[in-house]
Design an enzyme around this catalytic site. Structure first.
Site, PDB file in Angstrom:
ATOM      1  N   ARG A   1       0.867  -1.177   0.050  1.00 38.93           N
ATOM      2  CA  ARG A   1       0.196  -0.332  -0.013  1.00 38.93           C
ATOM      3  C   ARG A   1       1.447   1.138  -0.179  1.00 38.93           C
ATOM      4  O   ARG A   1       0.492   2.086   0.510  1.00 38.93           O
ATOM      5  CB  ARG A   1      -0.598  -0.112   1.084  1.00 38.93           C
ATOM      6  CG  ARG A   1      -1.869  -1.006   0.996  1.00 38.93           C
ATOM      7  CD  ARG A   1      -3.195  -0.418   0.376  1.00 38.93           C
ATOM      8  NE  ARG A   1      -4.196  -1.466  -0.006  1.00 38.93           N
ATOM      9  CZ  ARG A   1      -4.966  -1.201   0.909  1.00 38.93           C
ATOM     10  NH1 ARG A   1      -5.724  -0.402   1.905  1.00 38.93           N
ATOM     11  NH2 ARG A   1      -6.296  -2.728   1.087  1.00 38.93           N
TER      12      ARG A   1
ATOM     13  N   ARG B   1      -3.578   7.010   0.210  1.00 36.88           N
ATOM     14  CA  ARG B   1      -4.252   7.663   0.948  1.00 36.88           C
ATOM     15  C   ARG B   1      -3.360   8.888   2.181  1.00 36.88           C
ATOM     16  O   ARG B   1      -3.722  10.096   2.616  1.00 36.88           O
ATOM     17  CB  ARG B   1      -6.120   7.730   1.824  1.00 36.88           C
ATOM     18  CG  ARG B   1      -6.905   7.368   0.759  1.00 36.88           C
ATOM     19  CD  ARG B   1      -7.922   6.461   1.607  1.00 36.88           C
ATOM     20  NE  ARG B   1      -7.355   5.321   1.973  1.00 36.88           N
ATOM     21  CZ  ARG B   1      -8.464   4.503   2.622  1.00 36.88           C
ATOM     22  NH1 ARG B   1      -9.179   4.683   2.980  1.00 36.88           N
ATOM     23  NH2 ARG B   1      -8.026   3.673   3.242  1.00 36.88           N
TER      24      ARG B   1
ATOM     25  N   ARG C   1      -7.372  10.987  -6.653  1.00 40.60           N
ATOM     26  CA  ARG C   1      -7.976  10.343  -6.203  1.00 40.60           C
ATOM     27  C   ARG C   1      -9.411  11.143  -6.853  1.00 40.60           C
ATOM     28  O   ARG C   1     -10.531  10.660  -6.637  1.00 40.60           O
ATOM     29  CB  ARG C   1      -7.859   9.921  -5.019  1.00 40.60           C
ATOM     30  CG  ARG C   1      -8.720   8.998  -3.867  1.00 40.60           C
ATOM     31  CD  ARG C   1      -9.389   7.781  -4.206  1.00 40.60           C
ATOM     32  NE  ARG C   1      -9.980   7.352  -3.916  1.00 40.60           N
ATOM     33  CZ  ARG C   1     -11.881   7.688  -3.501  1.00 40.60           C
ATOM     34  NH1 ARG C   1     -12.041   8.336  -4.749  1.00 40.60           N
ATOM     35  NH2 ARG C   1     -12.252   6.824  -3.077  1.00 40.60           N
TER      36      ARG C   1
ATOM     37  N   ASP D   1      -7.086  -3.220  -7.527  1.00 47.01           N
ATOM     38  CA  ASP D   1      -7.539  -3.946  -5.840  1.00 47.01           C
ATOM     39  C   ASP D   1      -7.532  -5.206  -6.114  1.00 47.01           C
ATOM     40  O   ASP D   1      -7.332  -5.503  -7.453  1.00 47.01           O
ATOM     41  CB  ASP D   1      -8.843  -3.335  -5.541  1.00 47.01           C
ATOM     42  CG  ASP D   1      -8.300  -3.648  -3.945  1.00 47.01           C
ATOM     43  OD1 ASP D   1      -8.046  -3.279  -3.431  1.00 47.01           O
ATOM     44  OD2 ASP D   1      -9.227  -4.203  -3.741  1.00 47.01           O
TER      45      ASP D   1
ATOM     46  N   TYR E   1     -14.402 -11.846   0.222  1.00 49.49           N
ATOM     47  CA  TYR E   1     -15.288 -11.027  -0.095  1.00 49.49           C
ATOM     48  C   TYR E   1     -16.760 -11.219  -0.530  1.00 49.49           C
ATOM     49  O   TYR E   1     -17.382 -10.399  -1.067  1.00 49.49           O
ATOM     50  CB  TYR E   1     -14.754  -9.872  -0.362  1.00 49.49           C
ATOM     51  CG  TYR E   1     -13.200  -8.996   0.439  1.00 49.49           C
ATOM     52  CD1 TYR E   1     -13.649  -8.129   1.094  1.00 49.49           C
ATOM     53  CD2 TYR E   1     -12.428  -9.125   0.306  1.00 49.49           C
ATOM     54  CE1 TYR E   1     -13.042  -7.553   2.470  1.00 49.49           C
ATOM     55  CE2 TYR E   1     -11.650  -9.066   2.061  1.00 49.49           C
ATOM     56  CZ  TYR E   1     -11.507  -8.364   2.451  1.00 49.49           C
ATOM     57  OH  TYR E   1     -10.747  -7.759   2.722  1.00 49.49           O
TER      58      TYR E   1
END
Ligand code: CP3
Length: 350
Positions: free
Chosen positions: A29, A33, A42, A79, A156
């Site tokens: 990562r 952010r 973004r 992702d 998920y």
């Protein structure tokens, strides 16, 4: 043409089992952010998935941490959930909530998914990002492609969102192992297709993220984490013998050694809880290890971060070793701490 030339990039050397002059470093990562330049792109892109599917913007955010910190590897910005998205299970990323999918909990739900052969067309923008990066990255930087491991992606797909205990996927796996196996088998096939397309577009190394491997009891770990990783590694090795692969069976504990040996991975990524001393004696003897500073030490910074990073370097630095975190960078990480840690690793000498 020589297919046997020794790799020149530092990270590829480590994955080939060689000692390196200086320890290669990158962080899971590393694009994200915590970087103001990421937040800006973004915001322009709109949704997170729009960013993943916009090659010029995805290329830009992949390069941002390379420019700022001089990492030895760039990981494709994408992702793990683009695979279910490409199979036709709608995925959305909700602000402050994470991923949301329409849950699939039985074989009837599976039947509605599109064929694996459709992945290449649906994910063409992702592969275009890879080929752009392959042209634009500095020559000493390794381009890493990735996919989620079948079990983690399944948690998920079945739960419809992240969960603390992966309860929904476990419920299906324990109630109807043969039916759940069909989902895992589909994901093995889809993962091979997705990784192959990334290699064909220019990815030089690959990582499989099994974030939730640690929640499986031993017999299920073997069936739903180890065996699928082994099948993926075997097929990718047959197709692309020169492309190394890292596995990240997060939370696998003592099963990590079996996972490393039996899957045939070239490198094993260690989570925060793995003792570097144990890893040196039980894992590094089988190949390259990667890890494993707690991402929250990177948030805190200071003496404690430096001391624990140095302990990892002193224990594993004889190699083959890649310095990384034990899990991904979190959004509240001060970018200055990242710069300081990268310098500490680059300046360290065995
Ligand atoms: O820099 C990189 O590491 C490359 C890009 C990358 C992302 N996700 C970008 C991302 C990679 C390799 C991943 C892997 C991933 N995605 C995993 C496995 C590794 C891990 O962290 O355990 C998992 C489980 C996911 C699924 C996922 N994606 C979740 C649960 C979330 C929400 C939580 C969160 O951090 O927001 C995401 C979103 C996501 N993936 C973001 C990024 C940069 C944040 C989204 C945003 O910008 O709004």
């Amino acid at each position: 043409m020589s297919g046997t030339k020794a790799p020149e990039k530092k990270l590829l050397k480590a994955l080939a089992g060689e000692r390196t002059d200086g320890i290669p470093v990158w962080f899971m990562r590393q694009a994200g952010r915590y970087l103001p330049e990421y937040r800006k792109v973004r915001a322009e892109a709109g949704s997170f998935l729009d960013l993943c599917y916009s090659p010029a913007l995805a290329e830009e955010v992949t390069l941002q941490p390379i420019r700022r910190f001089g990492f030895d590897a760039a990981i494709l910005f994408s992702d793990i959930l683009v695979v279910p998205d490409a199979l036709g299970q709608k995925v959305a990323f909700k602000e402050g909530e994470g991923p949301v999918l329409e849950a699939i909990t039985n074989e009837a739900g599976l039947a509605a998914l599109g064929p694996v052969s459709g992945i290449r067309q649906k994910l063409a923008p992702v592969y275009e990002t890879v080929s752009r990066l392959s042209a634009s990255l500095p020559r000493e930087v390794t381009l890493i492609g990735f996919a989620g491991a079948p079990w983690t992606v399944a948690t998920y797909m079945v739960g419809g969102r992240g969960s603390a205990d992966q309860g929904a996927a476990k419920a299906w796996a324990y109630r109807d192992p043969a039916g759940f196996q069909k989902l895992i088998d589909l994901l093995v096939e889809a993962t091979i297709e997705h990784l192959s397309a990334q290699v064909e577009a220019g990815a030089e190394a690959l990582q499989i993220f099994d974030t939730w491997a640690g929640s499986l009891p031993p017999l299920s770990f073997e069936r739903f984490a180890l065996k699928p990783a082994q099948a993926i590694r075997r097929e990718m090795k047959a197709r692309f013998p020169h492309v190394p692969m890292l596995g990240f069976p997060r939370g696998a504990g003592g099963s990590a050694a079996r996972y490393f040996c039996e899957t045939g991975m070239d490198g094993l990524s260690l989570d925060t809880g793995v003792s570097p001393l144990w890893a040196r004696d039980e894992l590094q003897v089988h190949g390259c290890v990667q890890g494993n500073l707690d991402p929250l030490l990177l948030v805190a910074g200071g003496d404690e971060m430096r001391a624990q990073a140095t302990h990892i370097l002193e224990t594993l630095g004889a190699g083959p070793f890649i310095f990384n975190l034990g899990h991904g960078i979190v959004p509240q990480t001060p970018p200055d701490h990242v710069g300081e840690l990268v310098s500490l690793v680059k300046d360290w000498r065995a």
